[in-house]
Design a protein around this motif. Structure first.
Motif, PDB file in Angstrom:
ATOM      1  N   GLU A 131     -46.250  -0.135  -3.145  1.00  0.00           N
ATOM      2  CA  GLU A 131     -46.239  -0.674  -4.506  1.00  0.00           C
ATOM      3  C   GLU A 131     -44.816  -1.005  -4.943  1.00  0.00           C
ATOM      4  OE1 GLU A 131     -48.876   1.454  -7.310  1.00  0.00           O
ATOM      5  OE2 GLU A 131     -49.381   2.736  -5.594  1.00  0.00           O
ATOM      6  N   ASN A 132     -44.713  -2.013  -5.815  1.00  0.00           N
ATOM      7  CA  ASN A 132     -43.430  -2.418  -6.404  1.00  0.00           C
ATOM      8  C   ASN A 132     -42.370  -2.743  -5.355  1.00  0.00           C
ATOM      9  OD1 ASN A 132     -44.357  -1.885  -9.153  1.00  0.00           O
ATOM     10  ND2 ASN A 132     -44.231   0.283  -8.597  1.00  0.00           N
ATOM     11  N   THR A 163     -49.749  -6.087  -3.371  1.00  0.00           N
ATOM     12  CA  THR A 163     -50.142  -4.679  -3.332  1.00  0.00           C
ATOM     13  C   THR A 163     -50.251  -4.037  -4.710  1.00  0.00           C
ATOM     14  OG1 THR A 163     -49.299  -4.276  -1.107  1.00  0.00           O
ATOM     15  CG2 THR A 163     -49.423  -2.376  -2.564  1.00  0.00           C
ATOM     16  N   THR A 164     -49.269  -4.250  -5.565  1.00  0.00           N
ATOM     17  CA  THR A 164     -49.212  -3.516  -6.834  1.00  0.00           C
ATOM     18  C   THR A 164     -50.444  -3.761  -7.698  1.00  0.00           C
ATOM     19  OG1 THR A 164     -46.796  -3.535  -6.799  1.00  0.00           O
ATOM     20  CG2 THR A 164     -47.859  -3.099  -8.913  1.00  0.00           C
ATOM     21  N   ALA A 167     -53.503  -2.242  -5.978  1.00  0.00           N
ATOM     22  CA  ALA A 167     -53.451  -0.778  -6.078  1.00  0.00           C
ATOM     23  C   ALA A 167     -53.862  -0.315  -7.474  1.00  0.00           C
ATOM     24  CB  ALA A 167     -52.051  -0.282  -5.749  1.00  0.00           C
ATOM     25  N   SER A 177     -49.147   4.742  -1.094  1.00  0.00           N
ATOM     26  CA  SER A 177     -48.207   3.741  -0.601  1.00  0.00           C
ATOM     27  C   SER A 177     -47.835   4.032   0.844  1.00  0.00           C
ATOM     28  CB  SER A 177     -46.939   3.725  -1.463  1.00  0.00           C
ATOM     29  OG  SER A 177     -47.191   3.109  -2.713  1.00  0.00           O
TER      30      SER A 177
END
Length: 248
Positions: free
Chosen positions: A180-181, A188-189, A192, A204
């Motif tokens: 993430e991020n 992904t973020t 998620a 992650s």
């Protein structure tokens, strides 16, 4: 004449290759496809990597796909939908080299594990995540297969966007779709966040690793959710396949 030393060395190489994934006997694995092509079916490199790693692990494989119409057909050169209509099973047969079965015929008793490659087809043809996100519906045969394998305590492998299938069907499970991020994981973020809204835990993990939810026997890896070189995606899928075979 080959020396005794050479013969011994070759024998050792064969032994190492046979036991690459520490499997004591051949595992029977079902692979479920969603068409052929990243934008409207199964991601071809992911599907191929799964089959290569399963072969290396000594597994026997049966390939399945639902006999349904694709959500739509995308011109992969232009990245645009067309007016064509195609069937998921027929298109998946391209990847399976013709050796494929209707998903409705999948028997959990005949297999030790099941694996789902990613690609937009997993989010368009196996479920409706691509258009409805966390409020999606899952194809009935896909849902039945997932529930049957978990019910029998048999491992389920999923890569790329396919882990959302598990998140939708198994509230409270653990999956990964990448880091993430992180700019290398552009999708992904948000994915998620939706997984967490379903009551699941997103873990992650980088592209080279897989995550194992031991309670539910789910093994996930992010694959092309990461903007990574293809060999790194290949290695991450190898990690997923290895963990699936160890749990089988």
């Amino acid at each position: 004449m080959m020396s005794l030393l050479q013969a011994s060395a070759r024998s050792s190489v064969r032994a190492v290759t046979k036991n690459f994934y520490s499997t004591e006997m051949s595992k029977r694995v079902a692979v479920v496809l969603a068409g052929c092509g990243v934008f409207d079916g199964s991601e071809i490199h992911e599907a191929s990597a799964i089959l290569v790693h399963l072969s290396r692990g000594g597994a026997s494989v049966n390939v399945f796909a639902p006999d349904v119409e694709q959500m739509h057909v995308v011109d992969h050169a232009k990245g645009e939908p067309t007016k064509e209509r195609r069937n998921v099973l027929v298109e998946s047969a391209r990847l399976a080299r013709g050796s494929i079965q209707d998903l409705s015929k999948l028997s959990v008793e005949d297999h030790d594990a099941i694996i789902f490659p990613g690609g937009f087809g997993a989010a368009k043809n196996l479920c409706t995540w691509a258009v409805q996100g966390k409020d999606c519906s899952v194809n009935g045969e896909v849902k039945a297969a997932l529930e049957a394998f978990r019910g029998e305590g048999k491992p389920i492998g999923l890569c790329c966007i396919a882990p959302v299938l598990a998140a939708k069907v198994f509230p409270g499970c653990e999956v990964t779709v990448g880091l993430e991020n992180d700019d290398k994981y552009p999708n992904t973020t948000d994915t998620a966040a939706a997984i967490k809204q379903l009551g699941c835990e997103h873990v992650s993990a980088p592209v080279s690793r897989s995550h194992v939810d031991r309670k539910n026997k789910l093994v996930t890896t992010c694959a092309f959710m990461c903007d990574a070189p293809i060999h790194e995606v290949f290695d991450g899928i190898g990690s997923m396949v290895q963990d699936v075979l160890k749990l089988a």
